[in-house]
Design an enzyme around this catalytic site. Structure first.
Site, mmCIF file in Angstrom:
data_model
loop_
_atom_site.group_PDB
_atom_site.id
_atom_site.type_symbol
_atom_site.label_atom_id
_atom_site.label_comp_id
_atom_site.label_asym_id
_atom_site.label_seq_id
_atom_site.Cartn_x
_atom_site.Cartn_y
_atom_site.Cartn_z
ATOM 1 N N GLY A 80 0.835 -1.210 0.000
ATOM 2 C CA GLY A 80 0.000 0.000 0.000
ATOM 3 C C GLY A 80 0.863 1.250 0.000
ATOM 4 O O GLY A 80 1.990 1.248 -0.505
ATOM 5 N N VAL A 100 2.443 3.035 2.462
ATOM 6 C CA VAL A 100 3.719 3.044 3.185
ATOM 7 C C VAL A 100 4.666 1.974 2.621
ATOM 8 O O VAL A 100 5.861 2.226 2.440
ATOM 9 C CB VAL A 100 3.485 2.864 4.713
ATOM 10 C CG1 VAL A 100 4.816 2.823 5.455
ATOM 11 C CG2 VAL A 100 2.617 3.997 5.253
ATOM 12 N N ASP A 115 1.458 -8.622 -1.526
ATOM 13 C CA ASP A 115 0.178 -8.099 -1.030
ATOM 14 C C ASP A 115 -0.915 -9.092 -1.415
ATOM 15 O O ASP A 115 -0.761 -9.841 -2.393
ATOM 16 C CB ASP A 115 -0.111 -6.725 -1.656
ATOM 17 C CG ASP A 115 -1.084 -5.896 -0.847
ATOM 18 O OD1 ASP A 115 -0.651 -4.881 -0.251
ATOM 19 O OD2 ASP A 115 -2.289 -6.268 -0.772
ATOM 20 N N VAL A 145 5.659 -2.976 11.122
ATOM 21 C CA VAL A 145 5.326 -1.548 10.993
ATOM 22 C C VAL A 145 3.821 -1.316 11.224
ATOM 23 O O VAL A 145 3.395 -0.243 11.648
ATOM 24 C CB VAL A 145 5.732 -1.010 9.595
ATOM 25 C CG1 VAL A 145 5.384 0.468 9.427
ATOM 26 C CG2 VAL A 145 7.228 -1.211 9.339
ATOM 27 N N ARG A 176 9.900 13.568 13.227
ATOM 28 C CA ARG A 176 9.037 14.729 13.525
ATOM 29 C C ARG A 176 9.649 15.589 14.630
ATOM 30 O O ARG A 176 9.643 16.827 14.548
ATOM 31 C CB ARG A 176 7.659 14.209 13.943
ATOM 32 C CG ARG A 176 6.977 13.515 12.770
ATOM 33 C CD ARG A 176 5.784 12.724 13.183
ATOM 34 N NE ARG A 176 5.124 12.187 11.985
ATOM 35 C CZ ARG A 176 4.386 11.096 11.989
ATOM 36 N NH1 ARG A 176 4.178 10.425 13.096
ATOM 37 N NH2 ARG A 176 3.824 10.681 10.871
ATOM 38 N N HIS A 182 4.684 3.921 20.527
ATOM 39 C CA HIS A 182 4.421 4.659 19.284
ATOM 40 C C HIS A 182 2.930 4.998 19.313
ATOM 41 O O HIS A 182 2.090 4.256 18.820
ATOM 42 C CB HIS A 182 4.770 3.798 18.064
ATOM 43 C CG HIS A 182 4.448 4.472 16.764
ATOM 44 N ND1 HIS A 182 5.014 5.670 16.377
ATOM 45 C CD2 HIS A 182 3.610 4.119 15.751
ATOM 46 C CE1 HIS A 182 4.539 6.006 15.188
ATOM 47 N NE2 HIS A 182 3.680 5.093 14.795
HETATM 48 P P1 NAI Z 1 -2.672 0.827 2.911
HETATM 49 O O1 NAI Z 1 -4.122 0.535 3.152
HETATM 50 O O2 NAI Z 1 -2.287 1.805 1.873
HETATM 51 O O3 NAI Z 1 -1.896 -0.537 2.626
HETATM 52 C C1 NAI Z 1 -2.070 -1.692 3.394
HETATM 53 C C2 NAI Z 1 -1.922 -2.873 2.458
HETATM 54 O O4 NAI Z 1 -1.912 -4.086 3.236
HETATM 55 C C3 NAI Z 1 -3.063 -3.021 1.444
HETATM 56 O O5 NAI Z 1 -2.534 -2.952 0.139
HETATM 57 C C4 NAI Z 1 -3.658 -4.385 1.758
HETATM 58 O O6 NAI Z 1 -4.097 -5.085 0.616
HETATM 59 C C5 NAI Z 1 -2.472 -5.084 2.411
HETATM 60 N N1 NAI Z 1 -2.838 -6.270 3.203
HETATM 61 C C6 NAI Z 1 -3.865 -6.427 4.064
HETATM 62 N N2 NAI Z 1 -3.858 -7.680 4.570
HETATM 63 C C7 NAI Z 1 -2.785 -8.326 4.014
HETATM 64 C C8 NAI Z 1 -2.229 -9.627 4.138
HETATM 65 N N3 NAI Z 1 -2.790 -10.541 4.946
HETATM 66 N N4 NAI Z 1 -1.125 -9.947 3.404
HETATM 67 C C9 NAI Z 1 -0.564 -9.026 2.592
HETATM 68 N N5 NAI Z 1 -1.045 -7.769 2.428
HETATM 69 C C10 NAI Z 1 -2.134 -7.420 3.141
HETATM 70 O O7 NAI Z 1 -2.114 1.285 4.343
HETATM 71 P P2 NAI Z 1 -0.788 2.110 4.663
HETATM 72 O O8 NAI Z 1 -1.122 3.538 4.758
HETATM 73 O O9 NAI Z 1 0.303 1.645 3.768
HETATM 74 O O10 NAI Z 1 -0.505 1.609 6.167
HETATM 75 C C11 NAI Z 1 -0.243 0.254 6.428
HETATM 76 C C12 NAI Z 1 -0.096 0.030 7.921
HETATM 77 O O11 NAI Z 1 1.040 0.720 8.406
HETATM 78 C C13 NAI Z 1 -1.290 0.530 8.759
HETATM 79 O O12 NAI Z 1 -1.518 -0.377 9.830
HETATM 80 C C14 NAI Z 1 -0.786 1.848 9.285
HETATM 81 O O13 NAI Z 1 -1.460 2.253 10.460
HETATM 82 C C15 NAI Z 1 0.664 1.482 9.558
HETATM 83 N N6 NAI Z 1 1.577 2.610 9.690
HETATM 84 C C16 NAI Z 1 2.534 2.508 10.665
HETATM 85 C C17 NAI Z 1 3.447 3.509 10.860
HETATM 86 C C18 NAI Z 1 4.491 3.370 11.926
HETATM 87 O O14 NAI Z 1 5.230 4.331 12.193
HETATM 88 N N7 NAI Z 1 4.636 2.226 12.554
HETATM 89 C C19 NAI Z 1 3.398 4.749 10.057
HETATM 90 C C20 NAI Z 1 2.379 4.743 9.029
HETATM 91 C C21 NAI Z 1 1.499 3.700 8.869
#
Ligand code: NAI
Length: 304
Positions: free
Chosen positions: A8, A10, A31, A116, A149, A173
């Site tokens: 996705g 990130v 994915d 993450v 940040r 976090h």
């Molecule tokens: P997004 O919705 O753009 O991407 C998530 C992806 O995970 C989707 O493409 C989805 O199809 C895929 N997915 C779901 N279940 C799956 C599985 N079982 N196997 C493989 N792929 C699977 O979300 P985004 O914005 O990329 O965020 C992803 C995660 O990272 C969220 O939980 C978000 O809260 C977290 N995050 C953590 C941060 C940190 O500092 N730790 C910072 C920013 C986001």
């Protein structure tokens, strides 16, 4: 090979920065969404082609393709959708992370694992437990983003070059994160000696609240977390042994065990090579303790 599970926003950005920094010859985006990792890989390869960078990005829906990975990043999962409670999200992502880590165990059981997915600290603990990996091999990215940040606010407050800023953010976090203003330096000078107490408090509060503001304005945080993931990978592949905040399992450090939370750690080719224990004052310890309680409560709720 570096594998990023979750192609996705990130995950795609982490692949982008890792490729631009040439952190490996091969990057795999995995994915469950059909077409998404393949399309993302094509788009990235087209960019790399023009850049003249010989890193190959591949997209796949097949977990088996991660065989032979040295590093696996888990950034798969949901963000909070309208009508979803925090608890709903916790349970959904706990089940995603468990499933993904089961596959990592099956196909990449020698890899270093970087969780993450949010909420980061409970997910890092679930990844550690599910994998059965030694604790040095599981370290989540969350504090590195908070740190980027924190440094930006210090840069804005002092007007000094970003390169001159040295700082650390530890703890949960989330709302109990602990930007350590007392330990920050600018060109070697302690931050508390160059800005007022009011400004220090403002930097502390702003670091905690700015993620919500970015999400309100653009819907998600993308570039800073994507880059922070690549910084941790770079520390590993170049065996730099730089100290970074990572969410890793504690075994007595800071007075806690059986919980993953952000701590400063020496990161190198073996993952977490040492956890640094800072002398926290009472106020700092209170924030750290609150974070641990919050992570332990979340883990309790998931298993109830
Ligand atoms: P997004 O919705 O753009 O991407 C998530 C992806 O995970 C989707 O493409 C989805 O199809 C895929 N997915 C779901 N279940 C799956 C599985 N079982 N196997 C493989 N792929 C699977 O979300 P985004 O914005 O990329 O965020 C992803 C995660 O990272 C969220 O939980 C978000 O809260 C977290 N995050 C953590 C941060 C940190 O500092 N730790 C910072 C920013 C986001």
């Amino acid at each position: 090979m570096i594998t990023i599970i979750g192609a996705g926003k990130v995950g795609g950005d982490a692949a982008l920065f890792s490729a631009l920094k040439r952190l490996d010859d091969q990057i795999l985006l995995l994915d469950i969404a059909e077409g998404l990792p393949q399309g993302e890989a094509m788009d990235l390869n087209h960019m790399l082609s023009e850049q003249g960078i010989d890193v190959e990005v591949k997209g796949s829906n097949n977990y088996e393709d991660m065989k032979g990975s040295d590093i696996v990043v888990v950034v798969a999962g949901s963000g909070r959708k309208p009508g979803m409670t925090r608890m709903d999200l916790l349970k959904i992502n706990a089940s995603v992370v468990t499933k993904v880590v089961d596959n990592i165990k099956k196909y990449a059981d020698n890899a270093l694992l970087i969780p993450v997915t949010n909420p980061l600290d409970p997910m890092a603990q679930i990844a550690f437990k599910t994998s059965g990996f030694e604790r040095n091999r599981v370290f989540g990215m969350g504090g590195m983003l908070d740190l980027s940040r924190f440094k930006q606010f210090i840069h804005e407050a002092t007007g000094k070059s970003r390169k001159e800023i040295d700082a650390i953010v530890i703890g949960e976090h989330g709302e109990n994160m602990l930007p350590l203003t007392r330990f920050a330096t600018v060109s070697g000078n302690p931050l508390p000696s160059i800005v007022s107490k009011e400004k220090l408090d403002e930097i502390f509060q702003d670091t905690k609240s700015v993620a919500a503001e970015v999400i309100k304005l653009k819907g998600a945080t993308v570039h800073a977390p994507g880059n922070a993931i690549s910084s941790i990978i770079e520390n590993v592949v170049k065996d730099k042994k730089q100290v970074m905040p990572v969410s890793t399992n504690l075994a007595g450090e800071y007075g806690y065990s059986d919980v993953s939370i952000g701590v400063p750690a020496v990161i190198g080719k073996n993952g977490v090579e040492k956890i640094n224990e800072l002398e926290l004052n009472d106020e700092e310890k209170e924030w750290f303790d609150k974070g641990v309680t919050s992570v332990k409560n979340a883990l309790g709720e998931i298993s109830s």
